[in-house]
Design an enzyme around this catalytic site. Structure first.
Site, short mmCIF file in Angstrom:
data_model
loop_
_atom_site.label_atom_id
_atom_site.label_comp_id
_atom_site.label_asym_id
_atom_site.label_seq_id
_atom_site.Cartn_x
_atom_site.Cartn_y
_atom_site.Cartn_z
N HIS A 88 0.84 -1.19 0.00
CA HIS A 88 0.00 0.00 0.00
C HIS A 88 0.88 1.24 0.00
O HIS A 88 2.11 1.15 0.13
CB HIS A 88 -0.96 0.00 1.19
CG HIS A 88 -2.11 -0.94 1.04
ND1 HIS A 88 -3.07 -0.78 0.06
CD2 HIS A 88 -2.43 -2.07 1.72
CE1 HIS A 88 -3.95 -1.75 0.15
NE2 HIS A 88 -3.59 -2.56 1.15
N ASP B 60 -0.03 6.72 -3.74
CA ASP B 60 -1.20 6.33 -4.52
C ASP B 60 -1.53 7.34 -5.61
O ASP B 60 -1.70 6.98 -6.78
CB ASP B 60 -2.42 6.18 -3.61
CG ASP B 60 -2.51 4.80 -2.97
OD1 ASP B 60 -1.63 3.97 -3.24
OD2 ASP B 60 -3.46 4.57 -2.21
#
Length: 375
Positions: free
Chosen positions: A125, A155
């Site tokens: 992540h 991200d």
């Protein structure tokens, strides 16, 4: 009035995070974005990344469902997918197969670790990608664990934005070559690409690896946040001397601090001193003092305050669709502006209309549903 990406056809494989945002931003600018979903679900008015998109729900393990996906991709300009390497190939929708039917296709692949390398098949992540690239280490207080910067940096900064850069670069190149190509957009590539200034400062020995000891990491008393008397916060950021001088004047801070602004030995003591000073007035009182100045001071607003701030309101930076607060489209184009945000549709809601555009009759659509190809 035409939008900038009018007639650009994008197929987005349903997923999470960076890829859906990339599709949303393209859709905001006028691209026709069709999401291939796994199953139909009711519209969710809070799913902002779905605004301006259409959806078809297909069982890609069903030969008829796969054939429809292949048909859609064969007529598209761009594919966006955010799966682990090899997933699309197993589905029969990998870049080699798709480009063989559509040589002009731009095939955008969004991952954290990239399509190759020892970690390519490993879960991860935003925080993990930041950690591996060195971008996480400087964040947070000295002597404490690094602080996650939400999921904005890897991200969306190193991921979404570099995927979009690759897509638009490939589209531009396609105008000359007539050929598509594959984009390997990896967050562990994009994050370092954003760190050019820090790498420059490291090379010049202007930056140390100690946390809270540098210009932009909270170490400098003139580039950090301070609490006010009403337990709110100010972002204070006059990096340049002429702006710093204005801060000193407006806040009645010692004028002799001006000549020694960049002397790091003074920073800890001055940070503590400024902390005490800014605690003496409320946020509103400070903002009144700094209004119209170049002291580079701004209020730290929470999610409930941003919409009403006069600057945000004047520019229309935030909009509400069915009372759901969201960002207005960005960037702003003078001649071909983006679409006004609308409520998202449900997954699979456009299945019938999309198939009709592919020349499927109502009878054929009913047969596909009976086969389980449509979900």
């Amino acid at each position: 009035m035409s939008t900038a990406l009018h007639q650009l056809k994008v197929i987005e494989m349903a997923g999470l995070g960076p890829a859906p945002l990339a599709g949303q931003l393209l859709a905001d600018l006028g691209a026709e974005v069709i999401v291939i979903d796994r199953t139909s679900t009711p519209a969710d008015p809070t799913d902002i990344n779905r605004r301006h998109k259409r959806s078809i729900a297909l069982d890609l393990k069903n030969p008829a469902g796969l054939a429809i996906a292949q048909q859609l991709i064969a007529a598209a300009d761009v594919v966006i997918e955010g799966f682990r390497p090899g997933v699309m190939e197993k589905l029969g929708l990998g870049p080699e197969a798709c480009l063989s039917h559509n040589p002009k296709l731009i095939y955008g692949r969004m991952t954290g670790w990239g399509q190759t390398g020892p970690l390519a098949q490993t879960a991860g992540h935003d925080l993990n990608y930041l950690a591996l690239t060195g971008a996480l280490y400087p964040l947070g207080a000295a002597g404490q664990p690094p602080m996650p910067p939400l999921n904005l940096v890897a991200d969306y900064g190193g991921g979404t934005m570099f995927l979009l850069l690759g897509i638009l670069a490939a589209l531009y190149e396609r105008d000359r070559s007539g050929q598509g190509q594959v984009i390997d957009a990896a967050m562990v590539d994009g994050v370092p690409a954003m760190m050019g200034l820090l790498h420059t400062w490291l090379a010049r020995q202007w930056w140390t690896i100690e946390r809270e000891a540098n210009f932009l990491d909270g170490g400098a008393p003139f580039y950090r946040c301070y609490a006010t008397a009403d337990n709110k916060y100010l972002a204070v950021a006059p990096l340049e001397p002429h702006f710093f001088k204005e801060l000193l004047t407006k806040a009645a801070l010692p004028s002799e601090h001006y000549s020694s602004q960049y002397q790091k030995a003074n920073w800890p003591e001055r940070s503590q001193y400024y902390t005490e000073i800014f605690r003496q007035k409320t946020q509103a009182e400070w903002l009144s003092l700094f209004e119209g100045s170049d002291a580079c001071v701004a209020p730290v607003l929470d999610f409930n305050e941003v919409e009403a701030h006069p600057h945000n309101a004047a520019r229309g930076n935030f909009v509400r669709v069915n009372e759901v607060l969201q960002a207005a489209p960005a960037p702003r184009l003078s001649r071909t502006p983006a679409k006004a945000p609308i409520a998202p549709t449900g997954a699979g809601e456009d299945t019938a209309s999309i198939l009709a555009e592919l020349a499927y009759s109502p009878e054929q659509i009913a047969a596909l549903r009976a086969l389980g190809a449509l979900t």
